[in-house]
Design a protein around this motif. Structure first.
Motif, PDB file in Angstrom:
ATOM      1  N   ALA A   1       0.831  -1.208   0.000  1.00 48.21           N
ATOM      2  CA  ALA A   1       0.000   0.000   0.000  1.00 48.21           C
ATOM      3  C   ALA A   1       0.862   1.253   0.000  1.00 48.21           C
ATOM      4  O   ALA A   1       0.541   2.248  -0.662  1.00 48.21           O
ATOM      5  N   LEU A   2       1.968   1.217   0.740  1.00 48.92           N
ATOM      6  CA  LEU A   2       2.860   2.381   0.771  1.00 48.92           C
ATOM      7  C   LEU A   2       3.545   2.583  -0.584  1.00 48.92           C
ATOM      8  O   LEU A   2       3.679   3.725  -1.042  1.00 48.92           O
ATOM      9  N   ARG A   3       3.955   1.488  -1.237  1.00 47.78           N
ATOM     10  CA  ARG A   3       4.569   1.620  -2.566  1.00 47.78           C
ATOM     11  C   ARG A   3       3.572   2.230  -3.548  1.00 47.78           C
ATOM     12  O   ARG A   3       3.923   3.109  -4.338  1.00 47.78           O
ATOM     13  N   TRP A   4       2.344   1.756  -3.474  1.00 42.66           N
ATOM     14  CA  TRP A   4       1.300   2.316  -4.333  1.00 42.66           C
ATOM     15  C   TRP A   4       1.098   3.795  -4.019  1.00 42.66           C
ATOM     16  O   TRP A   4       0.971   4.625  -4.928  1.00 42.66           O
TER      17      TRP A   4
ATOM     18  N   GLU B   1      -2.469  14.847   2.495  1.00 47.86           N
ATOM     19  CA  GLU B   1      -3.570  14.312   3.284  1.00 47.86           C
ATOM     20  C   GLU B   1      -4.448  13.388   2.447  1.00 47.86           C
ATOM     21  O   GLU B   1      -4.898  12.338   2.922  1.00 47.86           O
ATOM     22  N   ARG B   2      -4.667  13.761   1.190  1.00 48.46           N
ATOM     23  CA  ARG B   2      -5.502  12.943   0.310  1.00 48.46           C
ATOM     24  C   ARG B   2      -4.803  11.627  -0.023  1.00 48.46           C
ATOM     25  O   ARG B   2      -5.436  10.574  -0.095  1.00 48.46           O
ATOM     26  N   VAL B   3      -3.489  11.688  -0.212  1.00 49.69           N
ATOM     27  CA  VAL B   3      -2.730  10.470  -0.498  1.00 49.69           C
ATOM     28  C   VAL B   3      -2.770   9.523   0.699  1.00 49.69           C
ATOM     29  O   VAL B   3      -2.963   8.315   0.546  1.00 49.69           O
ATOM     30  N   VAL B   4      -2.603  10.076   1.896  1.00 51.37           N
ATOM     31  CA  VAL B   4      -2.658   9.256   3.111  1.00 51.37           C
ATOM     32  C   VAL B   4      -4.029   8.597   3.244  1.00 51.37           C
ATOM     33  O   VAL B   4      -4.133   7.397   3.549  1.00 51.37           O
TER      34      VAL B   4
ATOM     35  N   ARG C   1       3.139   5.990  -2.965  1.00 53.44           N
ATOM     36  CA  ARG C   1       4.221   6.858  -3.438  1.00 53.44           C
ATOM     37  C   ARG C   1       4.070   7.196  -4.920  1.00 53.44           C
ATOM     38  O   ARG C   1       4.727   8.120  -5.410  1.00 53.44           O
ATOM     39  N   THR C   2       3.221   6.464  -5.615  1.00 54.52           N
ATOM     40  CA  THR C   2       2.980   6.760  -7.042  1.00 54.52           C
ATOM     41  C   THR C   2       1.830   7.741  -7.232  1.00 54.52           C
ATOM     42  O   THR C   2       1.574   8.178  -8.365  1.00 54.52           O
TER      43      THR C   2
ATOM     44  N   ALA D   1      10.279   6.968   4.463  1.00 55.76           N
ATOM     45  CA  ALA D   1      10.792   6.363   3.227  1.00 55.76           C
ATOM     46  C   ALA D   1      11.171   7.396   2.178  1.00 55.76           C
ATOM     47  O   ALA D   1      11.736   7.047   1.145  1.00 55.76           O
ATOM     48  N   ALA D   2      10.852   8.650   2.450  1.00 52.76           N
ATOM     49  CA  ALA D   2      11.116   9.701   1.448  1.00 52.76           C
ATOM     50  C   ALA D   2      12.617  10.000   1.335  1.00 52.76           C
ATOM     51  O   ALA D   2      13.377   9.797   2.255  1.00 52.76           O
TER      52      ALA D   2
END
Length: 321
Positions: free
Chosen positions: A55-58, A67-70, A60-61, A320-321
Motif C-alpha cells: 500500500a505504501l509503494r502504491w 492528506e488525500r494520499v494518506v 508513493r505513485t 521512506a522519502a
C-alpha cells in the motif's frame, strides 16, 4: 465431546470480529467483521508487513495533497485486508466507511461506492462485501440508497430500538446491535451485578431480534461487542454473532450443552409500529441516554483510531522519502 462453539455453529452463523489473518485461518468463521480499531492493530502487526508495504509503494505513485494520499492509502489498506479475509472465509467481509463521515450522507455514499469498486478491481464481487456504517440518521439514509443499488450494508454502533426500526424501514441487510458497550454503560451508572439473563445488552438484542421476527423484518441481526461468553450463550440462536478470537477460543474450550435462547418463530406482531421520520428518530435517540452517549462515544473512538492509522501511514511515507 462437542464444544459450546460447535453447538453455537449449529444454530447461529459465527463471525470473527478481527483483522488477524492467522486467527481467522485457525478459527474458520463464516464471515469476518473489521473496524478502524481492529484495522489499526492489524497494520501494526509485523505479520502484515507485506500488505502495508504494498500500500505504501502504491501511495508513493499517487499525486495530490499529502492528506488525500494518506487517506487513499488507508482505504487501500482496508480493502487489502478485506481481500485477504475474503480469501479465507466463505461468506461476507464487513469493511467500514470512515467514522468521520458518520454525519455526512453524500460522503458516505461516495466512500461506500469507492470501496465496492476497489474490491471489484481485485476480483471480489459486492455479494462478498458488507459496507459497515454507523447507525446515525445520516448513515441509515446512505444505507437505504446503497441497498437500492444492491450494495449490502452492516449498520454498526447500534444501541436501541429506534436505530433498529429505522434500519428495518431502510431495508438494511444487517445490523450489529452492541451488547458489551451497553453493559459497560449500565455498570458505570451503578447497575448490577448482572447475569447472562439480566445483562442489559443481552436484553436489548433479544428485544430487537424478537421485534424483527414478529414483524417479518428480513434484516439480519448480528449481536456484537461481547465482554464474556455468558453474553454469547444468552444469545444462542441469534441470526449471527460476531465474536473476538479470544472469546471464540474460550467457547471452543468449553464443553457441555448450549441451549437455543432465540428462535425465528416469534409470536404475534402486536401493535403496529409507526414509521420513524428524522424528527422522531432523533428525539427517540435523545431520550435514550445510554444509546445517544454510546453512539457518540463509539464514533469518537473509531475516529481516534482512524486518525492514528493516518498518522502511522504518514510517518512511514515520510521515513521512506
Amino acid at each position: 465431546m462437542p464444544s459450546k462453539l460447535d453447538h453455537l455453529r449449529d444454530m447461529t452463523v459465527v463471525v470473527a470480529d478481527t483483522g488477524d489473518l492467522d486467527a481467522v485461518r485457525r478459527l474458520k468463521p463464516q464471515d469476518c467483521t473489521t473496524n478502524p480499531t481492529l484495522l489499526l492493530k492489524a497494520v501494526e502487526n509485523p505479520a502484515a508487513a507485506p500488505i502495508v508495504d504494498e500500500a505504501l509503494r502504491w501511495g508513493r505513485t499517487q499525486t495530490g495533497p499529502s492528506e488525500r494520499v494518506v487517506d487513499a492509502i488507508c482505504d487501500r489498506l482496508a480493502v487489502a485486508f478485506g481481500a485477504e479475509l475474503a480469501a479465507i472465509v466463505p461468506g461476507r467481509v464487513s469493511t467500514e466507511v470512515d467514522a468521520d463521515l458518520s454525519f455526512d450522507t453524500e460522503a458516505t455514499l461516495a466512500k461506500a461506492r469507492a470501496i465496492i469498486r476497489a474490491y471489484q478491481e481485485r476480483g471480489i464481487g459486492r455479494d462478498r462485501i458488507l459496507i459497515k456504517i454507523a447507525a446515525t440518521w445520516e448513515g441509515i439514509r446512505a444505507a437505504k440508497v446503497l441497498q437500492e443499488e444492491s450494495i449490502d450494508c452492516n449498520l454498526t454502533l447500534l444501541f436501541c430500538q429506534a436505530q433498529a426500526q429505522a434500519c428495518a424501514e431502510a431495508g438494511v441487510f444487517l445490523i450489529s446491535p452492541f451488547v458489551g458497550r451497553i453493559l459497560d454503560w449500565h455498570v458505570k451508572a451503578g447497575g448490577g451485578p448482572y447475569t447472562g439473563e439480566t445483562d442489559p445488552g443481552v436484553v436489548s438484542v433479544r428485544k430487537i431480534y424478537k421485534a424483527y421476527k414478529a414483524q417479518g423484518v428480513k434484516t439480519v441481526v448480528m449481536g456484537a461487542s461481547f465482554r464474556n461468553i455468558g453474553e454469547i450463550e444468552a444469545l444462542a440462536g441469534c441470526d449471527r454473532l460476531t465474536i473476538s478470537p479470544a472469546l471464540l477460543d474460550e467457547l471452543a474450550a468449553a464443553e457441555g450443552p448450549l441451549p437455543r435462547m432465540l428462535s425465528p418463530h416469534a409470536g404475534p406482531a402486536g401493535d403496529a409500529v409507526l414509521p420513524l421520520d428524522e424528527k422522531a428518530f432523533r428525539f427517540a435517540l435523545n431520550e435514550d441516554a445510554m444509546a445517544s452517549e454510546k453512539l457518540s462515544e463509539g464514533i469518537r473512538a473509531f475516529v481516534k483510531d482512524l486518525r492514528s492509522l493516518r498518522a502511522l501511514v504518514a510517518k512511514r511515507l515520510a521515513d521512506a522519502a
